[in-house]
Design a protein around this motif. Sequence first.
Motif, PDB file in Angstrom:
ATOM      1  N   THR A   6       0.837  -1.192   0.000  1.00 44.71           N
ATOM      2  CA  THR A   6       0.000   0.000   0.000  1.00 44.71           C
ATOM      3  C   THR A   6       0.875   1.246   0.000  1.00 44.71           C
ATOM      4  OG1 THR A   6      -1.766  -1.135   1.213  1.00 44.71           O
ATOM      5  CG2 THR A   6      -1.801   1.265   1.221  1.00 44.71           C
ATOM      6  N   TRP A   7       0.636   2.122  -0.961  1.00 48.80           N
ATOM      7  CA  TRP A   7       1.411   3.342  -1.135  1.00 48.80           C
ATOM      8  C   TRP A   7       0.588   4.564  -0.730  1.00 48.80           C
ATOM      9  CZ3 TRP A   7       5.831   3.536  -4.941  1.00 48.80           C
ATOM     10  CH2 TRP A   7       6.217   2.260  -5.394  1.00 48.80           C
ATOM     11  N   PHE A   8       1.281   5.584  -0.255  1.00 46.32           N
ATOM     12  CA  PHE A   8       0.704   6.916  -0.062  1.00 46.32           C
ATOM     13  C   PHE A   8       1.599   7.860  -0.845  1.00 46.32           C
ATOM     14  CE2 PHE A   8       0.064  11.029   1.893  1.00 46.32           C
ATOM     15  CZ  PHE A   8      -1.289  11.056   2.211  1.00 46.32           C
ATOM     16  N   ILE A   9       1.071   8.461  -1.916  1.00 45.78           N
ATOM     17  CA  ILE A   9       1.884   9.266  -2.825  1.00 45.78           C
ATOM     18  C   ILE A   9       1.329  10.678  -2.905  1.00 45.78           C
ATOM     19  CG2 ILE A   9       2.781   9.501  -5.170  1.00 45.78           C
ATOM     20  CD1 ILE A   9       2.412   6.485  -5.522  1.00 45.78           C
ATOM     21  N   THR A  10       2.157  11.668  -2.601  1.00 49.01           N
ATOM     22  CA  THR A  10       1.741  13.060  -2.727  1.00 49.01           C
ATOM     23  C   THR A  10       2.115  13.595  -4.115  1.00 49.01           C
ATOM     24  OG1 THR A  10       3.807  14.035  -1.888  1.00 49.01           O
ATOM     25  CG2 THR A  10       2.157  13.385  -0.251  1.00 49.01           C
ATOM     26  N   GLY A  11       1.412  14.619  -4.552  1.00 45.63           N
ATOM     27  CA  GLY A  11       1.672  15.149  -5.890  1.00 45.63           C
ATOM     28  C   GLY A  11       1.446  14.097  -6.945  1.00 45.63           C
ATOM     29  N   ALA A  12       0.395  13.274  -6.758  1.00 47.72           N
ATOM     30  CA  ALA A  12       0.204  12.082  -7.587  1.00 47.72           C
ATOM     31  C   ALA A  12      -0.501  12.340  -8.908  1.00 47.72           C
ATOM     32  CB  ALA A  12      -0.594  11.036  -6.795  1.00 47.72           C
ATOM     33  N   SER A  13      -0.945  13.548  -9.148  1.00 43.02           N
ATOM     34  CA  SER A  13      -1.767  13.798 -10.334  1.00 43.02           C
ATOM     35  C   SER A  13      -0.959  14.060 -11.600  1.00 43.02           C
ATOM     36  CB  SER A  13      -2.700  14.989 -10.072  1.00 43.02           C
ATOM     37  OG  SER A  13      -1.947  16.172  -9.856  1.00 43.02           O
ATOM     38  N   ARG A  14       0.340  14.283 -11.482  1.00 42.03           N
ATOM     39  CA  ARG A  14       1.119  14.636 -12.663  1.00 42.03           C
ATOM     40  C   ARG A  14       2.591  14.272 -12.464  1.00 42.03           C
ATOM     41  NH1 ARG A  14       1.117  21.273 -11.961  1.00 42.03           N
ATOM     42  NH2 ARG A  14       2.241  21.325  -9.990  1.00 42.03           N
ATOM     43  N   GLY A  15       3.351  14.353 -13.552  1.00 46.21           N
ATOM     44  CA  GLY A  15       4.793  14.156 -13.482  1.00 46.21           C
ATOM     45  C   GLY A  15       5.221  12.831 -12.886  1.00 46.21           C
ATOM     46  N   LEU A  16       6.236  12.886 -12.059  1.00 47.30           N
ATOM     47  CA  LEU A  16       6.768  11.678 -11.445  1.00 47.30           C
ATOM     48  C   LEU A  16       5.732  11.008 -10.552  1.00 47.30           C
ATOM     49  CD1 LEU A  16      10.413  12.736 -10.477  1.00 47.30           C
ATOM     50  CD2 LEU A  16       9.649  11.490 -12.502  1.00 47.30           C
ATOM     51  N   GLY A  17       4.946  11.807  -9.831  1.00 49.01           N
ATOM     52  CA  GLY A  17       3.939  11.241  -8.946  1.00 49.01           C
ATOM     53  C   GLY A  17       2.927  10.403  -9.694  1.00 49.01           C
ATOM     54  N   ARG A  18       2.501  10.886 -10.840  1.00 46.04           N
ATOM     55  CA  ARG A  18       1.561  10.131 -11.674  1.00 46.04           C
ATOM     56  C   ARG A  18       2.213   8.834 -12.163  1.00 46.04           C
ATOM     57  NH1 ARG A  18      -3.578  10.618 -14.379  1.00 46.04           N
ATOM     58  NH2 ARG A  18      -3.632   8.842 -15.807  1.00 46.04           N
ATOM     59  N   ALA A  19       3.467   8.921 -12.567  1.00 46.86           N
ATOM     60  CA  ALA A  19       4.178   7.730 -13.050  1.00 46.86           C
ATOM     61  C   ALA A  19       4.329   6.700 -11.936  1.00 46.86           C
ATOM     62  CB  ALA A  19       5.545   8.130 -13.596  1.00 46.86           C
ATOM     63  N   PHE A  20       4.643   7.156 -10.730  1.00 45.04           N
ATOM     64  CA  PHE A  20       4.758   6.231  -9.601  1.00 45.04           C
ATOM     65  C   PHE A  20       3.415   5.563  -9.312  1.00 45.04           C
ATOM     66  CE2 PHE A  20       8.123   9.335  -7.755  1.00 45.04           C
ATOM     67  CZ  PHE A  20       9.079   8.849  -8.643  1.00 45.04           C
TER      68      PHE A  20
END
Length: 282
Positions: A6-20
């Motif tokens: 289970t991941w918690f990713i900030t800034g997930a809507s674009r760029g590296l965050g989206r890729a992660f």
Amino acid sequence: MRTAQTWFITGASRGLGRAFTEAALERGDRVAAVARNVGSLRELQGRYPDGLLVQVLDVTDRDAVFSAVKAAHEHFGRLDIVVNNAGTMSSGMIEEFTEQEARAQFEVNFFGALWVAQAAMPYLREQRSGHIVQISSIGALGAFPTTGLYSASKFALEGMSEALAMEAAQFGVKLTMVQPGGYWTDLYTSMATAEARPEYAELRAELAKQWAEGSADSEPRLAAEAMLKLVDSPNPPLRLLLGSLVYDLAFSVSQQRMETWAAWEEVSRAAEKAVPAPELRA
């Protein structure tokens, strides 16, 4: 068989965050994806209704961060990987920044990551496992003209993270600072720019000439592939360089610093001579 994480990713809507986020979901993991604007994540939510939790979050709001982390933990039952990816970039000479602009740079890049780490640690401590990944920058290796405030925020992030890594280790929690080079994200196009002073026009012209030579940034998916290798490692490093440019720069900067320290060794050593505390002297 690999156990889903289970991941918690900030800034997930674009760029590296989206890729992660996409990389984690594609391999069957669960993701709590947070961002200030989550519209671009709705399509992913349709494809992964059970594996993706989307939340609107401004990481500069400490109370909201704690609520979002709690909601993610309650929804999935645990947290395994916490990725502090949200970040902004400000450009300008040090003299040009207003107080508000300088503070804004730290609010996201440093304090946002601090609040997320503070909110996640109680859950990671209790389960005695987990991995905090701090997305740092090539700017943490050294500062350059116009990147001073950005680099300062990443230096601060890494100073905090080194201490946190040692504090968290006793509970079985790992931490890695990832230092990426250039990727095709909107970091540069969305960055804030301080009002230019004419006194720096010549330096800016020289910088523009250097930048005109061009650089080939990479696709974010390559960073995501590296991220998966990192979190799957039983012994992840404290720091991970992403890209040949940042790799070479790290060695170059380190070598220059060592040469300078060696050249000034005599002065450095002469500045120290242990003596008793003043109140203990006769």
